[in-house]
Design a protein around this motif. Sequence first.
Motif, PDB file in Angstrom:
ATOM      1  N   LEU A 100      -4.180   5.064  -7.146  1.00 55.56           N
ATOM      2  CA  LEU A 100      -4.882   5.001  -5.598  1.00 55.56           C
ATOM      3  C   LEU A 100      -4.679   6.491  -5.011  1.00 55.56           C
ATOM      4  O   LEU A 100      -5.465   6.629  -3.866  1.00 55.56           O
TER       5      LEU A 100
ATOM      6  N   ARG B 264      -7.135   8.173  -3.086  1.00 58.10           N
ATOM      7  CA  ARG B 264      -7.384   8.877  -1.613  1.00 58.10           C
ATOM      8  C   ARG B 264      -7.073  10.150  -1.205  1.00 58.10           C
ATOM      9  O   ARG B 264      -7.820  10.804  -0.481  1.00 58.10           O
TER      10      ARG B 264
ATOM     11  N   CYS C 118       2.210   1.362  -3.554  1.00 57.40           N
ATOM     12  CA  CYS C 118       1.029   2.093  -4.667  1.00 57.40           C
ATOM     13  C   CYS C 118       0.703   3.137  -4.369  1.00 57.40           C
ATOM     14  O   CYS C 118       0.075   3.755  -5.097  1.00 57.40           O
ATOM     15  N   LEU C 119       0.540   3.876  -2.974  1.00 59.27           N
ATOM     16  CA  LEU C 119       0.324   5.461  -3.101  1.00 59.27           C
ATOM     17  C   LEU C 119       0.950   6.129  -3.268  1.00 59.27           C
ATOM     18  O   LEU C 119       0.675   7.872  -3.703  1.00 59.27           O
TER      19      LEU C 119
ATOM     20  N   VAL D 244       0.592  -1.004  -0.532  1.00 59.77           N
ATOM     21  CA  VAL D 244       0.021  -0.189   0.032  1.00 59.77           C
ATOM     22  C   VAL D 244       0.640   1.138   0.223  1.00 59.77           C
ATOM     23  O   VAL D 244       0.326   2.454  -0.584  1.00 59.77           O
ATOM     24  N   ASP D 245       1.740   1.162   0.616  1.00 62.25           N
ATOM     25  CA  ASP D 245       2.468   2.633   0.646  1.00 62.25           C
ATOM     26  C   ASP D 245       3.482   2.561  -0.012  1.00 62.25           C
ATOM     27  O   ASP D 245       2.955   4.231  -0.933  1.00 62.25           O
TER      28      ASP D 245
ATOM     29  N   THR E 295      -4.955  -4.913   2.623  1.00 60.42           N
ATOM     30  CA  THR E 295      -4.693  -6.334   1.647  1.00 60.42           C
ATOM     31  C   THR E 295      -4.428  -7.413   2.023  1.00 60.42           C
ATOM     32  O   THR E 295      -3.190  -6.146   2.854  1.00 60.42           O
TER      33      THR E 295
ATOM     34  N   ILE F  72      -7.371   1.010   4.014  1.00 58.82           N
ATOM     35  CA  ILE F  72      -7.314  -0.277   2.606  1.00 58.82           C
ATOM     36  C   ILE F  72      -7.013  -1.418   3.431  1.00 58.82           C
ATOM     37  O   ILE F  72      -6.355  -1.155   4.396  1.00 58.82           O
TER      38      ILE F  72
ATOM     39  N   THR G 248      -7.680  -7.975  -2.397  1.00 56.42           N
ATOM     40  CA  THR G 248      -8.080  -6.382  -1.753  1.00 56.42           C
ATOM     41  C   THR G 248      -9.105  -5.798  -1.380  1.00 56.42           C
ATOM     42  O   THR G 248     -10.223  -5.781  -2.173  1.00 56.42           O
TER      43      THR G 248
ATOM     44  N   MET H 257     -10.724  -1.864  -0.644  1.00 62.32           N
ATOM     45  CA  MET H 257     -10.408  -1.074  -0.476  1.00 62.32           C
ATOM     46  C   MET H 257     -12.136  -0.184  -0.214  1.00 62.32           C
ATOM     47  O   MET H 257     -13.611  -0.492  -0.665  1.00 62.32           O
TER      48      MET H 257
END
Length: 333
Positions: free
Chosen positions: A104, A108, A89-90, A86-87, A118, A116, A124, A126
């Motif tokens: 993503l 947000r 992909c954000l 997640v970190d 996963t 989210i 996942t 969300m």
Amino acid sequence: MSSTQVVTSVDDLSQVGHARRLAAALGQGEAWDPSLSGRIAVAVTEAAKNLFLHARGGEILLRALSTAEGCGLEMLAVDRGPGMDVDVCLRDGYSTLRSPGIGLGVIRRSADEFDIHTVRGTGTIMRCLICKPRPALPAMELGVVCLPMPGEQESGDSWAWRAVPGDVSVMVVDGLGHGLFAAEAAAAAVAATVPAWGNPADVMQRIHAALHRVRGAAVGVARIANGEVRFCGVGNVSATVVHRNSQRNGLASNYGVAGEGMPRIQEFRTPWTTGARLVLFSDGLANPWRGETEPGLLAAHPGVLAGAFYRDFSRRRDDVTVLALAERAGAPA
């Protein structure tokens, strides 16, 4: 109160536009101004594209929200894809497919609430809430999935809730069968519950009387107050309190049908502890407690928990409702 919810599969690029149009349709008749509508359209489009491009398909669940304080939309995007970091992909610019890599992050930034969960190799969930005005942080957080059986337009399941400081009540109803007559029974149960509420046994008695005029139903009513959960259930509506240490306390439903044969009304009680979750579900959901729960799921937002249980345990041949409640960190129940 309960609110309109729809679902669409996204396993083809053409369904991205369909998801966006579904969201726009939910906004018709609501007080969505152009700014709110735009944020919703962007978030739904990007979430649907992510499902198709990165997760090999999934589902978008959309729930319109309308209260005295504001309006908006809650979106759940659920998949059984490869999961993600997640970190990473954000971060804008990161992509595994040579795309701009901002999807993503855009979601947000469009959302007032964003959650989210996963798991690598599992998928996942969300959740994002987009609304106007920006919501105040609630003392109790709610997550719900309530959908008709595939092929039906109306759900025979419904739900309602009331939250005031120190006192939270919820009700889940499953009208017998499915389709129009089951939906009428569910609506009658909601009407008998709201706005009076009260102790679960008293609420159940009102529901039982109201359903004499329509088809019967399975019903579960719970109240969280004074450090305990009181529950009264009839038929196949299940309730469980899950504590922070993962200990589970099931709350029994009595045999019978509200509105028809209901031999007795009985309440059951169990302690409500800091960090606990209350989960109610109709029999459109298989028992999610038979195996191990995904790591970290019980600590996630109740909407994420409801979405995961729907993804993994929905029977897909009946109306389905799963409702989860959790105390917001730092707030009294």
